[in-house]
Design an enzyme around this catalytic site. Structure first.
Site, short mmCIF file in Angstrom:
data_model
loop_
_atom_site.label_atom_id
_atom_site.label_comp_id
_atom_site.label_asym_id
_atom_site.label_seq_id
_atom_site.Cartn_x
_atom_site.Cartn_y
_atom_site.Cartn_z
N LYS A 1 40.03 -13.84 29.34
CA LYS A 1 39.18 -13.41 28.22
C LYS A 1 39.04 -14.53 27.19
O LYS A 1 37.93 -14.90 26.79
CB LYS A 1 39.77 -12.17 27.57
CG LYS A 1 38.92 -11.62 26.42
CD LYS A 1 39.68 -10.59 25.61
CE LYS A 1 40.63 -11.26 24.65
NZ LYS A 1 41.23 -10.32 23.68
N ASP B 1 36.93 -7.62 26.50
CA ASP B 1 37.93 -7.13 25.55
C ASP B 1 37.93 -5.60 25.56
O ASP B 1 37.30 -4.97 26.41
CB ASP B 1 37.64 -7.68 24.15
CG ASP B 1 36.40 -7.09 23.53
OD1 ASP B 1 35.61 -6.43 24.26
OD2 ASP B 1 36.18 -7.29 22.31
#
Length: 367
Positions: free
Chosen positions: A235, A253
C-alpha cells in the site's frame, strides 16, 4: 239339373272369393313378421353402434393424448436451448482457477455479467472524477522521502493528524541521513500525536538507515525495492510510486477495501487479492487516480458506520444503497471535510483544491 248347375256356380264363386281373400289374410301376419324382424334388426344393430362408439372413444382419447404429446414435445426440446444463455456460473468457475495475483475476471456479484461489472465500475469512477476533479494524496510532502515517511506515519491515524505533525519532524530531520542519526526518544516526542509513536519511530529511523546505506539516500522507484524498507508494504509503496514517481498503482487502504466491497466490485478480503481483482476492471493508467477517487469518497460521503446515501452522487449505481441515511437533508449533515464545509486534511493543498473551494487544514494546536 239347372239347380245343380246353379249351385255349382255359386259354390265356385264362393271358392273364388275365398281364394282371393286368403292372400289378404295371410299377408298381414307376414307384414307383421317382417316389421318385427326389422325392429329386431334395428335393436340388434343399435348396441353394435353403441359398442362401436364406446370402443372408438378410447381410441380418440389416445389419439388426443398423442396429439397433445406431439404439441408438448417441441416445448420440451426448446427448453434446454435457453439454458446455455446463462453463463455466470461458467465464468465464475473459470475465475476461481486463476491465481489471485493474475486474476483477469473477478467474480461477478449476484449474476452480474463480467461486461456489466466492468461498465458499472468504470462509470462509478467517471462519476467520482467529476465530483472530485481535484482529488490528490492528502498527505503533505515536497519530495519522495517526505511522502514515504508520512505514509508510514498515517497508519492507524488520519492524514490530517500526520500533516499537523510532520512539519516539525522534517524541519528537524530534512534528509534520510539526518533521520537515520536521530535520537529515538526525541523522534518519539514529535510523533506522539500520531499514536503508536514508538513503533512508528522505529520504522522511520529504520527506513532512513536503509535508504542511506542501501540506496545512497534516495528513495527507490521500484516496487520490489520499496517493500524491503522497514514499515513499507505494498500500500505504502504504491502511494509513493503513483504520487512521487508517476507510476500507476492501486492503494488498498481501509476506505478502498470497504467501498469496493460495498459496490460489489469484488468479494475478496485480502488486500493483495482486492488489488488484483479491482486492477483487472480498469486500465493501468487509471489506477492512481482511481485510488484517490475511491478514498476521497470513503472519507467524505461513504463512511463506515453512517454512509450518507441520500447525498451520494453515485447512489443509482450502488448495490448497497440504503445501508445509510437516505433522507437528503439528514444525509447532508453527515458529510465531512470540504463537502460539509469543513477544512480539508492538508496544510498545503494543491492550488486546484483551493480554487474549487477547499480549505487548508489548521496547524497542530490550532484547534
Amino acid at each position: 239339373m239347372k239347380k245343380t248347375a246353379a249351385s255349382k256356380k255359386s259354390a265356385a264363386a264362393d271358392r273364388a272369393s275365398t281364394t282371393e281373400e286368403a292372400p289378404a289374410t295371410e299377408g298381414a301376419p307376414a307384414a307383421r313378421k317382417s316389421a318385427a324382424a326389422k325392429k329386431a334388426a334395428t335393436v340388434k344393430k343399435a348396441p353394435a353402434k353403441k359398442a362401436a362408439t364406446v370402443k372408438k372413444s378410447p381410441a380418440k382419447k389416445a389419439s388426443a393424448k398423442k396429439a397433445s404429446a406431439k404439441k408438448a414435445a417441441p416445448l420440451k426440446r426448446q427448453a434446454p436451448a435457453k439454458k446455455p444463455a446463462v453463463v455466470p456460473k461458467k465464468a465464475t468457475a473459470a475465475v476461481k482457477g486463476v491465481a489471485p495475483a493474475k486474476t483477469v475476471a473477478p467474480k461477478p456479484p449476484r449474476g452480474e455479467s463480467r461486461t456489466a461489472l466492468v461498465r458499472r465500475a468504470r462509470r462509478i469512477n467517471r462519476e467520482l472524477a467529476e465530483v472530485y476533479p481535484y482529488a490528490h494524496p492528502e498527505l503533505d510532502f515536497e519530495n519522495p522521502f517526505q511522502l514515504v515517511v508520512a505514509t508510514v506515519l498515517s497508519a492507524q491515524t488520519t492524514d490530517l493528524r500526520v500533516n499537523q505533525t510532520t512539519p516539525a519532524l522534517f524541519a528537524k530531520y530534512p534528509t534520510p541521513e539526518d533521520l537515520a542519526a536521530a535520537v529515538p526518544e526525541e523522534v518519539e516526542e514529535i510523533l506522539r500525536p500520531t499514536g503508536f509513536f514508538r513503533a512508528k519511530t522505529k520504522s522511520v529511523i529504520g527506513l532512513s538507515k536503509a535508504l542511506t546505506e542501501d540506496f545512497g539516500g534516495e528513495v527507490p522507484g521500484r516496487l520490489e525495492d520499496l517493500v524491503k524498507l522497514p514499515g513499507v508494504g505494498r500500500k505504502t509503496a504504491f502511494v509513493v510510486l503513483g504520487n512521487a514517481f508517476g507510476r500507476p498503482g492501486i492503494t488498498v487502504d481501509t476506505h478502498f477495501q470497504r467501498l469496493v466491497r460495498r459496490w460489489r466490485w469484488t468479494e475478496e478480503t485480502d488486500p493483495d487479492k482486492i488489488e488484483a481483482a479491482v486492477g483487472a476492471l480498469f486500465p493501468k493508467s487509471d489506477w492512481t487516480d482511481l485510488s484517490h477517487h475511491v478514498i476521497w469518497h470513503g472519507r467524505r460521503i461513504c463512511h463506515a458506520r453512517k454512509p450518507a446515501c441520500g447525498a451520494c452522487p453515485i447512489a443509482p449505481l450502488c448495490p448497497a444503497f440504503g445501508e445509510g441515511e437516505t433522507d437528503p437533508e439528514k444525509a447532508k449533515k453527515l458529510l465531512k471535510y470540504e463537502k460539509g464545509g469543513f477544512p480539508g486534511q492538508r496544510l498545503k493543498p494543491p492550488q486546484a483544491y483551493l480554487d474549487a473551494g477547499g480549505k487548508p487544514a489548521p496547524p497542530l494546536g490550532a484547534g
